[in-house]
Design an enzyme around this catalytic site. Structure first.
Site, mmCIF file in Angstrom:
data_model
loop_
_atom_site.group_PDB
_atom_site.id
_atom_site.type_symbol
_atom_site.label_atom_id
_atom_site.label_comp_id
_atom_site.label_asym_id
_atom_site.label_seq_id
_atom_site.Cartn_x
_atom_site.Cartn_y
_atom_site.Cartn_z
ATOM 1 N N ASP A 76 0.827 -1.262 0.052
ATOM 2 C CA ASP A 76 -0.029 0.183 0.132
ATOM 3 C C ASP A 76 0.871 1.373 -0.124
ATOM 4 O OD1 ASP A 76 -2.147 -1.448 0.124
ATOM 5 O OD2 ASP A 76 -2.736 -1.147 2.279
ATOM 6 N N MET A 77 0.164 2.459 -0.520
ATOM 7 C CA MET A 77 1.103 3.566 -0.635
ATOM 8 C C MET A 77 1.688 3.920 0.833
ATOM 9 S SD MET A 77 -0.262 7.526 -1.682
ATOM 10 C CE MET A 77 -0.783 7.476 0.038
#
Length: 570
Positions: free
Chosen positions: A418-419
Site C-alpha cells: 500500500d502507498m
C-alpha cells in the site's frame, strides 16, 4: 449552562430554523481560508467543536430512540452524522446537523435538517405507489402459496427427480450392456469362424438398437408426464409472471420518479436532478440511497436558506456495521460512489482545500536498494510512496525501476505494498525471474513479517485472523469483510510490546489481499484496533505505522534461501 438548559436552547433554536449557534465561545477560533475538501480532510477546529456539541446532544436527548449498539454487542447499529459550519446573513457563525438515511425510523427530528426529498411523506407519490407495489406483492405471495399450486409444483419436482433417477439408472444399464457386448465380441473374434462371428455381431447390434429404442421410449413417457403437469401449472405461472413484470415496470417507474424529485442546489441556485448528475459519471444510473447522506442534506439546507458554508465534517456514532469498518466517534470523508457526483455539482464555484490525493507524496524521497544481483533486487520503499502508478500520479516504485533498469524485461514489480506502507519489495529484472518469484507468492512459499503499531492495548499475546475480503463497490478502495463473495484472507499475529496505549505487533500474512492487515487489525472480528495512522480504517497521523520488515524467498537461479530484513523505522 446545564445540560438540560442546553438541550432546551437547541430545541428552541430549531423551532425557528436548523441554524444552531455554538453553545461554547468561539472567540479565538479562526475561519478556514477555504471550504473542506470532502473526500479527504482533517476536520477544522470549528467542525470538531460543532461535532462535539452534536455528540453531547445525541447522548443526552430524549426526543427519539435509536439503538446505536453501544451497550449491547448483539443488537443495534451506528449512524453517520454530519455538521456544516455556516455563516448567516448577519455574519453570525453556527452550524447545521444531519444524519445519513433515516434515524429512529424517521426523516424529521428536531435539530436536524430535513431530507432533500422526503420519501416517507404519508400522502406523497412514493408512499402511494409503494402501496400499489405492495398489493402486487401480496397477490404474488397469495398465488405462490395457494395449496393447489404448491401441490402441483411439488408433484412436478418429485416426478422430475424420479425421471432423472430412472433415466440415469437405465443409462448405467446401457453402459454395462455395452461393456458385456464388447467383451463377447472380443472373445468371439478369437474363437468363432467368420460366418458365426458375423451372425453374433448382428445379434449384438440388434440388442444395442433395442436398448436405444427402450431408452427413447422411456424418455418420451417421462417427458409426456412432466409436460402434462407443466401444462396444469402454466396458467397460474402466467398470472404470476405477468404480476412480476408489472411490479418490475412500476418499481422502475417509481425509482425514476424518485430520482427526478431529488433536485440538488448549488450556491448559484442551479438545480440538478439525480439522473442529470449521474449521467456524466461512471455509474450513469444513481446508486441506491444516493442523496440520503448527511453531506448533500447539509449543503441543500444551507443553499435554500442563504447560509454560507464554512467547513464540514462527518462522524460515525455507535456500533460498526458487520462488513465495513466504522469506529465510534471517528471522522470520515464523504463516500465517492454516492456523494462525489452530487457534491461536485453542489460545491461548484466554492473555493476548497487542495485535493491532497493529487499531490505526489514521493517527491524528494528515494528508494534504498537492500540487496541486488544480476537477476533481482530487494528495495526498501518509504511510506507514502506508490508501488505502481496511481490514477493521477505516475511517480512510483515501478516508474523509477523502469528508469533505473531500462533494459529489464517483464513487469519488474513482483508484489505491491500500500502507498502508506513502508518496507521490503521484490523487483525482478527479467520476465522469467518475475514468473518464478510470483509463483512462490502464489504457492505461499514466501515468508513475510510486518511490524505495526496499533491504537490500543491488545490483551492476547498472539492469534490468527480469518476474515474474507472484497472491495467496497460503493467506496473504492475500501475493503469489506464478506463471507459470501470475499476472497480468503488469513493473518497470524503476535504482540511484541505494549506501551502508552499502543501495541506493537508482528503480522505474518498467509494470503496477500488488498488492505488485508489494515482491515484485520481494525475490524471488530479482528483485533478491533486500527493501525496507527490508518486514514481509511482508523485515524490519520503523520504516517501509516505499518512496515514490511522481513522477506524470505528462494533465489530463482541459485536455489539459495534468501532472508532480507530491515527493521521498522518507528
Amino acid at each position: 449552562m446545564t445540560d438540560i438548559d442546553r438541550q432546551l436552547t437547541i430545541k428552541e433554536t430549531n423551532l425557528i430554523n436548523c441554524f444552531i449557534p455554538f453553545q461554547q465561545s468561539i472567540e479565538g477560533y479562526s475561519l478556514p481560508e477555504r471550504f473542506t475538501f470532502p473526500f479527504y480532510y482533517e476536520p477544522h477546529a470549528l467542525s470538531r467543536l460543532a461535532a462535539a456539541e452534536l455528540q453531547d446532544y445525541i447522548d443526552g436527548q430524549t426526543d427519539w430512540l435509536h439503538d446505536f449498539g453501544l451497550d449491547n454487542d448483539n443488537v443495534g447499529i451506528g449512524k453517520m452524522f454530519g455538521v456544516l459550519v455556516v455563516q448567516n446573513q448577519h455574519q453570525e457563525l453556527g452550524y447545521l446537523a444531519a444524519f445519513s438515511g433515516k434515524l429512529a425510523g424517521g426523516n424529521h427530528h428536531a435539530l436536524f435538517v430535513p431530507p432533500v426529498f422526503d420519501i416517507l411523506e404519508e400522502d406523497g407519490f412514493f408512499r402511494t405507489e409503494e402501496k400499489v407495489i405492495s398489493k402486487i406483492n401480496e397477490q404474488i405471495d397469495a398465488l405462490e402459496i395457494e395449496p393447489g399450486f404448491v401441490a402441483l409444483q411439488t408433484q412436478l419436482r418429485n416426478q422430475s427427480e424420479q425421471a432423472t433417477e430412472q433415466l440415469n439408472q437405465f443409462k448405467q444399464e446401457l453402459k454395462k450392456a455395452k461393456i458385456a457386448r464388447d467383451q463377447r465380441r472380443k472373445h468371439a473374434a478369437e474363437t468363432l469362424s467368420s460366418a458365426d462371428f458375423e451372425l453374433l455381431n448382428m445379434d449384438l447390434v440388434r440388442q444395442s438398437t433395442g436398448y436405444q429404442y427402450h431408452y427413447k421410449d422411456l424418455t418420451n413417457i417421462w417427458n409426456s408426464r412432466l409436460a402434462a403437469l407443466q401444462e396444469q401449472l402454466n396458467p397460474i405461472l402466467e398470472v404470476i409472471n405477468a404480476l412480476k413484470e408489472e411490479r418490475k415496470v412500476k418499481s422502475a417507474q417509481l425509482q425514476q420518479q424518485l430520482f427526478d424529485h431529488y433536485a440538488f442546489l448549488n450556491q448559484h441556485g442551479k438545480k440538478k436532478s439525480l439522473c442529470d448528475i449521474f449521467q456524466t459519471s461512471e455509474k450513469i444510473q444513481p446508486p441506491a440511497g444516493a442523496g440520503e447522506c448527511a453531506a448533500p442534506k447539509l449543503l441543500q439546507y444551507a443553499f435554500l436558506h442563504h447560509l454560507k458554508p464554512i467547513a464540514m465534517a462527518e462522524f460515525w456514532w455507535g456500533k460498526s456495521p458487520s462488513s465495513e469498518i466504522r469506529k465510534h466517534g471517528f471522522f470520515y470523508p464523504a463516500c465517492k460512489s454516492k456523494c462525489e457526483p452530487i457534491l461536485t455539482h453542489m460545491l461548484d464555484g466554492i473555493e476548497m482545500d487542495e485535493n491532497p490525493l493529487l499531490a505526489n507524496p514521493a517527491m524528494g524521497k528515494s528508494l534504498d536498494i537492500v540487496y541486488e544481483d544480476a537477476y533481482l533486487l530487494v528495495i526498501n520503499k518509504p511510506d507514502d510512496f506508490f508501488s505502481v502508478p496511481g490514477k493521477n500520479i505516475d511517480d512510483s516504485v515501478l516508474s523509477r525501476m523502469k528508469t533505473l533498469y531500462p533494459d529489464a524485461t517483464g513487469p519488474l514489480v513482483v508484489h505491491r505494498l500500500d502507498m502508506g506502507t513502508s518496507g521490503l519489495m521484490l523487483i525482478a529484472k527479467t520476465k522469467e525471474i518475475h514468473q518464478h518469484l510470483q509463483s512462490q507468492f502464489i504457492k505461499r512459499r514466501i515468508k513475510k513479517r510486518y511490524a505495526a503499531f496499533l491504537d490500543g492495548i491488545v490483551d492476547a499475546d498472539e492469534g490468527f485472523i480469518n476474515l474474507p475480503l472484497r472491495v467496497d463497490l460503493d467506496d473504492r478502495p475500501r475493503q469489506l469483510v464478506c463471507y459470501e463473495y470475499g476472497k480468503s484472507a488469513q493473518t497470524a499475529w503476535k504482540v511484541v510490546q505494549r506501551f502508552n496505549h499502543q501495541t506493537k505487533v508482528h503480522f505474518f500474512p498467509i494470503t496477500g489481499r488488498t488492505h488485508q492487515l489494515r482491515v484485520h487489525a481494525s475490524h471488530p472480528k479482528g483485533l478491533n484496533m486500527p493501525i496507527t495512522g490508518d486514514d481509511l480504517y482508523g485515524q490519520k497521523s503523520d504516517r501509516l505505522y505499518l512496515h514490511a520488515e522481513f522477506l524470505e524467498f528462494v533465489h530463482p537461479i541459485t536455489d539459495e534461501v534468501m532472508q532480507v530484513e530491515v527493521a521498522a523505522p518507528f
